[in-house]
Design a protein around this motif. Structure first.
Motif, mmCIF file in Angstrom:
data_model
loop_
_atom_site.group_PDB
_atom_site.id
_atom_site.type_symbol
_atom_site.label_atom_id
_atom_site.label_comp_id
_atom_site.label_asym_id
_atom_site.label_seq_id
_atom_site.Cartn_x
_atom_site.Cartn_y
_atom_site.Cartn_z
ATOM 1 N N PHE A 139 55.422 91.539 75.735
ATOM 2 C CA PHE A 139 54.926 92.718 75.027
ATOM 3 C C PHE A 139 54.003 93.564 75.890
ATOM 4 O O PHE A 139 53.328 93.075 76.771
ATOM 5 C CB PHE A 139 54.153 92.294 73.763
ATOM 6 N N TYR A 140 53.995 94.855 75.581
ATOM 7 C CA TYR A 140 52.951 95.742 76.084
ATOM 8 C C TYR A 140 52.646 96.748 74.976
ATOM 9 O O TYR A 140 53.478 96.993 74.106
ATOM 10 C CB TYR A 140 53.362 96.451 77.384
ATOM 11 N N PHE A 141 51.439 97.289 74.989
ATOM 12 C CA PHE A 141 51.008 98.177 73.907
ATOM 13 C C PHE A 141 51.267 99.627 74.265
ATOM 14 O O PHE A 141 50.889 100.093 75.340
ATOM 15 C CB PHE A 141 49.523 97.967 73.611
ATOM 16 N N ASN A 142 51.944 100.343 73.367
ATOM 17 C CA ASN A 142 52.214 101.764 73.558
ATOM 18 C C ASN A 142 51.098 102.552 72.873
ATOM 19 O O ASN A 142 51.057 102.657 71.646
ATOM 20 C CB ASN A 142 53.583 102.114 72.939
ATOM 21 N N LYS A 143 50.170 103.081 73.660
ATOM 22 C CA LYS A 143 49.009 103.778 73.101
ATOM 23 C C LYS A 143 49.403 105.036 72.340
ATOM 24 O O LYS A 143 48.752 105.422 71.374
ATOM 25 C CB LYS A 143 48.024 104.134 74.221
ATOM 26 N N THR A 144 50.478 105.687 72.761
ATOM 27 C CA THR A 144 50.925 106.912 72.097
ATOM 28 C C THR A 144 51.377 106.620 70.671
ATOM 29 O O THR A 144 51.011 107.328 69.733
ATOM 30 C CB THR A 144 52.082 107.568 72.872
ATOM 31 N N LYS A 145 52.180 105.577 70.501
ATOM 32 C CA LYS A 145 52.699 105.221 69.187
ATOM 33 C C LYS A 145 51.705 104.391 68.384
ATOM 34 O O LYS A 145 51.729 104.405 67.157
ATOM 35 C CB LYS A 145 54.001 104.414 69.332
ATOM 36 N N GLY A 146 50.871 103.638 69.103
ATOM 37 C CA GLY A 146 49.943 102.751 68.410
ATOM 38 C C GLY A 146 50.585 101.445 67.993
ATOM 39 O O GLY A 146 50.087 100.750 67.108
ATOM 40 N N LYS A 151 59.511 93.849 75.638
ATOM 41 C CA LYS A 151 60.282 93.850 76.875
ATOM 42 C C LYS A 151 61.510 92.975 76.686
ATOM 43 O O LYS A 151 61.447 91.930 76.042
ATOM 44 C CB LYS A 151 59.434 93.295 78.031
ATOM 45 N N LYS A 152 62.626 93.394 77.233
ATOM 46 C CA LYS A 152 63.869 92.621 77.104
ATOM 47 C C LYS A 152 63.704 91.225 77.694
ATOM 48 O O LYS A 152 64.176 90.246 77.151
ATOM 49 C CB LYS A 152 65.027 93.347 77.791
ATOM 50 N N SER A 153 63.020 91.153 78.818
ATOM 51 C CA SER A 153 62.733 89.864 79.439
ATOM 52 C C SER A 153 61.531 90.044 80.352
ATOM 53 O O SER A 153 61.176 91.164 80.725
ATOM 54 C CB SER A 153 63.942 89.354 80.249
ATOM 55 N N GLU A 154 60.896 88.932 80.701
ATOM 56 C CA GLU A 154 59.715 88.988 81.559
ATOM 57 C C GLU A 154 60.059 89.645 82.887
ATOM 58 O O GLU A 154 61.041 89.294 83.541
ATOM 59 C CB GLU A 154 59.185 87.573 81.792
ATOM 60 N N GLY A 155 59.273 90.649 83.268
ATOM 61 C CA GLY A 155 59.494 91.343 84.526
ATOM 62 C C GLY A 155 60.524 92.453 84.437
ATOM 63 O O GLY A 155 60.736 93.191 85.385
ATOM 64 N N SER A 156 61.169 92.594 83.270
ATOM 65 C CA SER A 156 62.189 93.618 83.098
ATOM 66 C C SER A 156 61.548 94.967 82.830
ATOM 67 O O SER A 156 60.500 95.062 82.199
ATOM 68 C CB SER A 156 63.123 93.249 81.935
ATOM 69 N N SER A 157 62.186 96.031 83.327
ATOM 70 C CA SER A 157 61.690 97.384 83.059
ATOM 71 C C SER A 157 62.257 97.919 81.740
ATOM 72 O O SER A 157 61.811 98.936 81.226
ATOM 73 C CB SER A 157 62.077 98.323 84.210
ATOM 74 N N LYS A 158 63.247 97.222 81.213
ATOM 75 C CA LYS A 158 63.853 97.645 79.946
ATOM 76 C C LYS A 158 63.005 97.134 78.787
ATOM 77 O O LYS A 158 62.561 95.994 78.787
ATOM 78 C CB LYS A 158 65.279 97.096 79.819
ATOM 79 N N SER A 159 62.778 98.007 77.822
ATOM 80 C CA SER A 159 61.971 97.611 76.674
ATOM 81 C C SER A 159 62.462 98.304 75.418
ATOM 82 O O SER A 159 63.223 99.269 75.472
ATOM 83 C CB SER A 159 60.501 97.952 76.916
ATOM 84 N N HIS A 160 62.009 97.793 74.287
ATOM 85 C CA HIS A 160 62.360 98.388 72.996
ATOM 86 C C HIS A 160 61.081 98.712 72.246
ATOM 87 O O HIS A 160 60.254 97.833 71.992
ATOM 88 C CB HIS A 160 63.216 97.426 72.168
ATOM 89 N N CYS A 161 60.915 99.996 71.905
ATOM 90 C CA CYS A 161 59.764 100.430 71.112
ATOM 91 C C CYS A 161 60.259 100.903 69.749
ATOM 92 O O CYS A 161 61.439 101.243 69.598
ATOM 93 C CB CYS A 161 59.023 101.576 71.809
ATOM 94 N N LEU A 162 59.363 100.912 68.772
ATOM 95 C CA LEU A 162 59.742 101.375 67.449
ATOM 96 C C LEU A 162 60.146 102.841 67.505
ATOM 97 O O LEU A 162 59.629 103.611 68.307
ATOM 98 C CB LEU A 162 58.581 101.180 66.475
ATOM 99 N N GLY A 163 61.074 103.233 66.648
ATOM 100 C CA GLY A 163 61.610 104.591 66.650
ATOM 101 C C GLY A 163 60.610 105.645 66.206
ATOM 102 O O GLY A 163 59.477 105.342 65.823
#
Length: 203
Positions: A139-146, A151-163
């Motif tokens: 996980f990482y926190f998206n400050k814009t969305k709150g 993250k798809k996997s550890e070290g991966s640049s691909k991630s899924h954020c809420l719509g």
């Protein structure tokens, strides 16, 4: 829904299950061993969020304050309004406990799911008898969305954020109305805490 094979867990989600009167009996008839996961959050915040979502689709709806009360003068809450009714968790849980023991139901805190997603998902993995493969590293926190992003996997640049329909700015609600709602929900919250054995800290 496809049949589960040995070693598989089939999951399905529908937000309205918990508040649908017929759902517990139907699910029990399908499988009495089904494990149930219910995400709950502060019912006052949840009601305002529900209203905010409706407002985004129907800008001409009445104000939150006018929908909240049957009678503003007496402070009588309109429990027929779905945004209010959904948050009476103890009432809905009573219906489920007619068909499922409490140890087959996991209650996930919506607040902790935002503040500590790995911790809450750790509880989910334990409840389902799974190895803890989702950790803080996912996980990482998206400050814009709150909200946290996955993250798809550890070290991966691909991630899924809420719509884009998540994290909307709530309208300003009269604090007297908010306080009246807190008073209304308090006994139901206390009963829910007793039923679940967990204090969610909504008051």
């Amino acid at each position: 829904m496809p049949r589960s094979l040995d070693g598989q867990i089939t999951m399905e989600k529908t937000p309205s299950y918990f508040i649908t009167k017929e759902a517990p009996a139907r699910i029990s008839a399908m499988s009495k061993d089904t494990k149930l996961i219910v995400v709950v959050r502060d019912p006052v915040t949840r009601a305002i969020s529900d209203y905010t979502q409706t407002l985004s689709k129907c800008p001409d709806i009445p104000t939150f304050e006018s929908l909240t009360f049957k009678n503003r003068t007496t402070g009588l809450i309109d429990t027929s309004w779905s945004a209010i009714q959904i948050g009476i968790y103890a009432k809905h849980l009573e219906n489920w406990l007619l068909y499922f023991p409490i140890n087959q139901i996991l209650f996930v805190s919506g607040e902790r799911l935002i503040g500590d997603p790995a911790g809450e998902l750790g509880r989910v993995q334990d409840f389902l008898g799974l190895k803890r493969v989702i950790t803080k590293k996912n996980f990482y926190f998206n400050k814009t969305k709150g909200f946290p992003c996955l993250k798809k996997s550890e070290g991966s640049s691909k991630s899924h954020c809420l719509g884009k329909n998540k994290g909307r700015t709530h309208p300003n609600i009269n604090q007297e109305v908010v306080q009246r709602l807190r008073e209304f929900y308090r006994p139901f919250n206390m009963k829910f805490y007793q039923m679940t054995g967990h204090d969610f800290g909504w008051d």
